[in-house]
Design an enzyme around this catalytic site. Structure first.
Site, short mmCIF file in Angstrom:
data_model
loop_
_atom_site.label_atom_id
_atom_site.label_comp_id
_atom_site.label_asym_id
_atom_site.label_seq_id
_atom_site.Cartn_x
_atom_site.Cartn_y
_atom_site.Cartn_z
N LYS A 202 0.86 -1.19 0.00
CA LYS A 202 0.00 0.00 0.00
C LYS A 202 0.90 1.23 0.00
O LYS A 202 1.41 1.66 1.02
CB LYS A 202 -0.88 -0.01 1.25
CG LYS A 202 -2.23 0.64 1.09
CD LYS A 202 -2.19 2.11 0.74
CE LYS A 202 -2.02 3.02 1.93
NZ LYS A 202 -1.87 4.44 1.58
N GLY A 254 6.12 5.06 8.65
CA GLY A 254 5.35 6.31 8.62
C GLY A 254 5.40 7.01 9.95
O GLY A 254 6.38 6.87 10.70
N SER A 255 4.34 7.71 10.25
CA SER A 255 4.35 8.55 11.45
C SER A 255 4.20 7.70 12.72
O SER A 255 3.61 6.61 12.70
CB SER A 255 3.21 9.56 11.37
OG SER A 255 1.98 8.87 11.31
N THR A 256 4.70 8.23 13.81
CA THR A 256 4.60 7.53 15.09
C THR A 256 3.15 7.38 15.51
O THR A 256 2.76 6.34 16.05
CB THR A 256 5.44 8.27 16.15
OG1 THR A 256 6.82 8.19 15.74
CG2 THR A 256 5.30 7.66 17.53
N GLY A 259 1.73 4.59 13.62
CA GLY A 259 2.45 3.40 14.06
C GLY A 259 1.88 2.86 15.37
O GLY A 259 1.71 1.65 15.55
N GLU A 276 8.53 1.13 11.46
CA GLU A 276 9.66 2.06 11.28
C GLU A 276 9.06 3.46 11.30
O GLU A 276 8.36 3.85 10.37
CB GLU A 276 10.35 1.74 9.94
CG GLU A 276 11.80 2.17 9.93
CD GLU A 276 11.98 3.56 9.36
OE1 GLU A 276 12.02 4.51 10.18
OE2 GLU A 276 12.07 3.69 8.14
N CYS A 310 13.26 10.06 7.72
CA CYS A 310 13.01 9.71 9.12
C CYS A 310 14.29 9.85 9.93
O CYS A 310 14.25 10.16 11.11
CB CYS A 310 12.46 8.29 9.20
SG CYS A 310 13.45 7.09 8.33
N GLU A 409 9.18 15.84 15.64
CA GLU A 409 9.68 15.65 14.27
C GLU A 409 8.96 16.63 13.35
O GLU A 409 7.73 16.63 13.27
CB GLU A 409 9.38 14.22 13.82
CG GLU A 409 9.90 13.92 12.43
CD GLU A 409 9.60 12.49 11.99
OE1 GLU A 409 8.46 12.03 12.18
OE2 GLU A 409 10.51 11.86 11.44
P1 NAD Z 1 1.27 8.55 7.85
O1 NAD Z 1 1.87 7.74 8.93
O2 NAD Z 1 -0.07 9.13 8.07
O3 NAD Z 1 1.19 7.68 6.50
C1 NAD Z 1 2.12 6.70 6.12
C2 NAD Z 1 1.39 5.57 5.39
O4 NAD Z 1 0.42 4.99 6.26
C3 NAD Z 1 0.59 6.02 4.16
O5 NAD Z 1 0.64 5.00 3.20
C4 NAD Z 1 -0.81 6.17 4.70
O6 NAD Z 1 -1.83 6.04 3.73
C5 NAD Z 1 -0.88 5.03 5.68
N1 NAD Z 1 -1.82 5.22 6.78
C6 NAD Z 1 -2.19 6.39 7.34
N2 NAD Z 1 -3.06 6.15 8.35
C7 NAD Z 1 -3.24 4.82 8.41
C8 NAD Z 1 -3.98 3.97 9.26
N3 NAD Z 1 -4.73 4.44 10.24
N4 NAD Z 1 -3.91 2.64 9.06
C9 NAD Z 1 -3.14 2.12 8.08
N5 NAD Z 1 -2.41 2.89 7.24
C10 NAD Z 1 -2.44 4.22 7.41
O7 NAD Z 1 2.27 9.66 7.50
P2 NAD Z 1 1.91 11.02 6.70
O8 NAD Z 1 0.63 11.62 7.12
O9 NAD Z 1 2.03 10.73 5.27
O10 NAD Z 1 3.06 11.94 7.23
C11 NAD Z 1 2.89 12.57 8.49
C12 NAD Z 1 4.15 12.51 9.27
O11 NAD Z 1 4.65 11.17 9.35
C13 NAD Z 1 5.30 13.27 8.67
O12 NAD Z 1 5.25 14.60 8.88
C14 NAD Z 1 6.45 12.60 9.38
O13 NAD Z 1 6.61 13.11 10.66
C15 NAD Z 1 6.04 11.18 9.48
N6 NAD Z 1 6.64 10.36 8.41
C16 NAD Z 1 7.65 9.55 8.77
C17 NAD Z 1 8.25 8.76 7.80
C18 NAD Z 1 9.36 7.85 8.12
O14 NAD Z 1 10.08 7.44 7.23
N7 NAD Z 1 9.54 7.43 9.36
C19 NAD Z 1 7.83 8.83 6.49
C20 NAD Z 1 6.77 9.67 6.16
C21 NAD Z 1 6.17 10.42 7.14
#
Ligand code: NAD
Length: 506
Positions: A202, A254-256, A259, A276, A310, A409
């Site tokens: 995804k 993705g975001s904490t 996560g 991660e 990240c 972050e």
């Molecule tokens: P996010 O965590 O919302 O999204 C990352 C992924 O998770 C996307 O594919 C998204 O569609 C999916 N997702 C979102 N909510 C979900 C849920 N409830 N269940 C399952 N999947 C879900 O991140 P974002 O909104 O795109 O970015 C926001 C913040 O996240 C950034 O500002 C940054 O701080 C952080 N981020 C961290 C990394 C990293 O590499 N660690 C990468 C991108 C963003």
């Protein structure tokens, strides 16, 4: 800060080479990839994909829903057992993963250009980092299927034979972000395939294009239908996969905040999970460091990928006696950086990914200002006339560790620098935050290097370099930066279950 051709008129697709343009224009709607077929979302929903350098639409993709998640997970479950990806002779699985590496290599420029357009990053970086490392990860993990051996165990019971088998964990939901779209996908896809797992990938809603192309290439090289499904979509698409009872393992970057939610759901359903997450990584310049090298490295550590990494070194701890010189050198570099669209070969810093991210980063900057941090340079939107989501490289100076800009972050081109008096104090301050993804030291003293490497609370410590990455080297965080490791043997083991077999011999 100088400007490149961010204002050039015409379609953003004009700057693409023939192969990338042809793929981008190959379909009005880039559809989901389920069981080897490109299919629209069951409910017909789509997402519009925007060029972050101009805010113009560049593509439309299907937005997978619950019904699509159901189809994709079912296809992955069938492919696990029949035509039996899991039981395929390891050497054949290895050859198919190698073939995928070859295909990515053959399409390297096309993929890099699509990535530069979709994400906004400089095309040189997309080629040298995203695509090149994706190929290396596929090649590295293609070496593993033939080496997944169990052990014969020296148990103490008489007349028994006891051994272990390492078996694929099953169907994996792999949810990735927008900052390194292809590379984050391959970080998860390559070990899963090597272990005989099948998967539903995804990609992020902002950047689904290279993941869809990767899925097509996998089919073209002969990876069976259903093994690698790609479900473009939004948060709800990700949540549908996380909630699906047919998923055995979730791998998330993705975001904490998200996560934590996924971790809780995985805990309740007892799915395997690796997370991660974010970071607020501190780089420490030791008093003995080569300041020129440290400034150069610290600059790259935070502004690489426009701060959207990240493991960005977004905090800098500098000896008080060298503080002014270091800040001035960083300020000079920041003001000389060339901002522009990813497809302009002269661009050093691309735009942020979206209007939402621009808003978020600017609000952090405002917060830092009003909380009393000194703005050394930047702090504003840049190249606004282009319509793109640019932020000028920004440096704050503060002595407080309590400010939001020091603790949270930001995920943008914002460095927060702080002077310190002793190395012990610097380590304590670096360790004080909620995150633990990376940390770094700039020093010429071997004792300082290894003493601090042992004292810093982080999954990775860089000494006199920042951001190195290799498929053989484990990567992941502690504390709020996540659970588990990707890459290397540890990354592989996250996709395997150990089965113990006891056989009575008498
Ligand atoms: P996010 O965590 O919302 O999204 C990352 C992924 O998770 C996307 O594919 C998204 O569609 C999916 N997702 C979102 N909510 C979900 C849920 N409830 N269940 C399952 N999947 C879900 O991140 P974002 O909104 O795109 O970015 C926001 C913040 O996240 C950034 O500002 C940054 O701080 C952080 N981020 C961290 C990394 C990293 O590499 N660690 C990468 C991108 C963003």
């Amino acid at each position: 800060m100088s400007e490149s051709s961010a204002t050039a008129a015409g379609s953003p697709l004009d700057a693409l080479g023939a192969a990338a343009r042809s793929w981008m224009q190959s379909s009005d709607v880039h559809r989901l990839l389920i069981d080897g077929e490109r299919v629209p979302a069951a409910d017909g929903r789509v997402l519009t994909i925007v060029d972050p350098a101009t805010a113009q639409p560049i593509a439309t993709v299907s937005n997978g829903g619950e019904e699509d998640a159901e189809r994709a997970v079912s296809a992955a479950r069938v492919a696990l057992r029949s035509p039996s990806w899991a039981a395929m002779p390891p050497a054949r699985r290895a050859r198919l993963i190698s073939a995928l590496a070859d295909a990515v290599e053959a399409h390297a420029s096309e993929l890099a250009e699509i990535e530069a357009l979709d994400n906004g990053k400089p095309v040189k970086l997309a080629l040298a980092v995203d695509v090149t490392l994706a190929i290396e990860h596929l090649r590295y993990f293609a070496g593993w299927p033939t080496k997944l051996e169990g052990s014969v165990l020296p148990v103490s019971q008489a007349e028994v034979h006891c051994y272990t088998r390492h078996e694929p964990v099953g169907v994996c939901a792999q949810i990735v972000p927008w900052n390194f779209p292809l590379l984050m996908a391959v970080w998860k896809v390559a070990p899963a395939l090597a272990c005989g797992c099948t998967l539903v990938l995804k990609p992020a809603e902002q950047t689904p294009l290279t993941a869809l192309r990767l899925g097509e290439l996998a089919l073209e090289v002969g990876i069976p239908p259903g093994v690698l499904n790609v479900l473009s979509g939004d948060r709800a698409t990700g949540a549908a996969l996380v909630d699906h009872p047919g998923v055995d393992k979730i791998a998330f970057t993705g975001s904490t905040a998200v996560g934590r939610e996924i971790g809780m759901k995985a805990g309740r359903s007892l799915k395997r999970v690796t997370l991660e997450l974010g970071g607020k990584s501190a780089a420490i310049i030791a008093p003995d460091a080569d300041v020129d090298a440290a400034v150069k490295g610290a600059f790259q550590a935070v502004y690489y990928n426009s701060g959207q990494a990240c493991n960005a070194g977004s905090r800098l701890l500098v000896p008080a006696e060298r503080y002014d010189d270091v800040l001035e050198a960083l300020r000079e570099r920041a003001t000389a950086s060339r901002l522009g669209p990813g497809l302009d070969p002269h661009t050093q810093l691309g735009p942020l990914i979206s209007a939402q991210q621009l808003e978020r980063v600017l609000s952090y900057i405002e917060e830092g200002r009003s909380a009393g941090a000194e703005l050394v340079t930047g702090g504003t939107r840049a190249l606004e006339h282009s319509g793109g989501y640019y932020v000028a490289p920004t440096i704050f100076s503060t002595t407080s560790d309590e400010l939001t800009i020091v603790r949270e972050e930001i995920f943008g081109p914002v460095l927060v620098a702080t002077p310190y008096e002793s190395l012990e104090e610097a380590v304590e301050r670096a360790n004080a935050g909620a995150y633990g993804l990376a940390a770094g030291i700039w020093t010429n003293d071997l004792r300082t290097a290894h003493r601090l490497a042992a004292s810093l609370h982080a999954g990775t410590v860089y000494v006199n370099r920042w951001g190195l990455s290799d498929p053989a080297a484990p990567f992941g965080g502690i504390k709020a930066s996540g659970v588990g490791r990707e890459h290397g043997r540890e990354g592989l083991e996250a996709y395997l279950e150990t089965k113990t077999v006891w056989t009575g011999l008498a």
